[in-house]
Design an enzyme around this catalytic site. Structure first.
Site, short mmCIF file in Angstrom:
data_model
loop_
_atom_site.label_atom_id
_atom_site.label_comp_id
_atom_site.label_asym_id
_atom_site.label_seq_id
_atom_site.Cartn_x
_atom_site.Cartn_y
_atom_site.Cartn_z
N LYS A 120 0.82 -1.20 0.00
CA LYS A 120 0.00 0.00 0.00
C LYS A 120 0.86 1.27 0.00
O LYS A 120 2.09 1.21 0.16
CB LYS A 120 -0.95 -0.01 1.22
CG LYS A 120 -1.99 -1.13 1.18
CD LYS A 120 -2.84 -1.06 -0.05
CE LYS A 120 -4.08 -1.92 -0.08
NZ LYS A 120 -4.11 -3.20 0.53
N ASN A 121 0.22 2.42 -0.15
CA ASN A 121 0.96 3.68 -0.22
C ASN A 121 1.75 3.97 1.05
O ASN A 121 2.70 4.75 1.02
CB ASN A 121 0.01 4.84 -0.50
CG ASN A 121 -0.51 4.82 -1.93
OD1 ASN A 121 -0.29 3.86 -2.67
ND2 ASN A 121 -1.20 5.86 -2.32
#
Length: 366
Positions: free
Chosen positions: A180-181
């Site tokens: 994920k970011n």
């Protein structure tokens, strides 16, 4: 090989983990509390409730909103399996709303017609890093008193009309999986402005304990660890910079793909900030190679590339066996055409050039 995704972990994260190990407190403690407060503040919410993963966040949020047997939750068919499975483990049934062909998110025009007397929550997914078109969805839900639970697992740093993803519905859920970011290694977060929902979520994640060994309801062991929270506190400080880099990489990829007939880059909606968790390209019929041939050739050229989700959720065997049905022609049409290119902050200008050169080569008919 240019990897399709890669967590970015450095000396600060290592030092934070070492501090936790030296403290001797590994389970949920002060770092989790600090991470909850920092993350909620970043999103613009009053309360944050940290849990062990994004699936646990969805499960707890649904239960905290009273979702149970005999009810339905509206979701899109193009998303990760947990969006549907968490409704099912609450005893409810997922009901599918088709997607918009350009954003791949829930089509807001199809939400109101999909609402029935059984609809008890709407769960729009902010897919690939871009929020759903929320205003019409919020209006449809408000008219009927239905809560909105955002599945923001892929949307850290995304924005809609000046507000961050996670601050658009009644409650929102995030994942901190390694790709994920931002990551906590594994972890999730529920954010809300409703103190009652937050309190119910805190009970549910910790065996229903109001105090040590005093259980007021049946809950779960969904607690986040101190190690995960320590990583999260460091990663959160870097999130804005990483989103800027993802957006810069996406702009470069889109510019390079411009003019290649039959390959459609991702679009960014009006008044939205796409955080580009994934850079998704759609192959149209005018392109001389199939989606799977594109993926194979790019992979052989050591460019990380993969198809997106393989089918609408209602076509998964687990849901077919439960007689969960759906009919979403737009999703069925676009899913076989979608593939992903690397866009993460570890991709630099030289890698962008390599990716685009590889795509340009395969775009030329033999």
């Amino acid at each position: 090989m240019i990897p399709i995704a890669r967590p970015i972990l450095g000396e600060e994260e290592v030092a934070a983990v070492k501090d936790v190990l030296a403290s001797g407190m590994l389970a949920q403690g002060p770092r989790v509390k600090a991470f909850e407060a920092a993350f909620a503040r970043d999103v613009g919410r009053k309360d944050g409730v940290a849990v062990s993963n994004g699936t646990a966040a969805l499960h707890v949020a649904l239960l905290a909103h009273g979702i149970k047997g005999g009810q339905e939750v509206l979701i899109p068919p193009l998303t990760f399996f947990a969006t549907a499975s968490t409704a099912l483990v609450c005893g409810a049934k997922p009901a599918f709303v088709d997607v918009d062909r350009n954003s791949y998110n829930m089509d807001p025009a199809k939400v109101a017609p999909a609402i029935t007397r059984k609809t008890s929550a709407i769960m729009p997914v902010h897919l690939y890093g871009q929020t759903a078109e929320m205003e019409p969805i919020i209006a449809a839900a408000k008219d009927r008193g239905i809560p909105i639970i955002e599945d923001a697992a892929q949307a850290h740093g995304a924005e809609y009309h000046g507000k961050k993803a996670g601050n658009l519905g009644d409650t929102a859920c995030f994942s901190f999986y390694p790709t994920k970011n931002m990551t906590t290694s594994e972890g999730g977060m529920i954010v809300t402005d409703d103190d009652r929902i937050a309190e119910k979520a805190r009970l549910l994640r910790d065996h229903g304990q109001a105090s040590k060994y005093e259980h007021v309801l049946v809950g779960f062991n969904y607690r986040m660890t101190e190690i995960a929270a320590a990583i999260g506190l460091v990663q959160l400080k870097k999130l804005d910079g990483w989103v800027k880099q993802r957006r810069a990489n996406a702009r470069a990829l889109t510019k390079g793909l411009d003019g290649i007939e039959g390959l459609v880059p991702p679009s960014e909606g009006n008044w939205m900030v796409h955080s580009y968790y994934q850079y998704i390209v759609r192959r149209e019929g005018t392109f001389h190679l199939s989606r799977d041939e594109i993926v194979r050739i790019l992979t052989e050229d050591e460019i990380g590339c993969r198809p997106s989700y393989p089918m609408p959720l209602y076509q998964q065997k687990a849901l077919r066996d439960l007689r969960i049905r759906g009919r979403c022609p737009v999703a069925e049409g676009v899913i076989p055409r979608l593939f992903e290119l690397p866009v993460h902050p570890g991709v630099g200008p030289a890698e962008i050039d390599r990716i685009l050169e590889a795509v340009e080569r395969l775009a030329r008919p033999a």
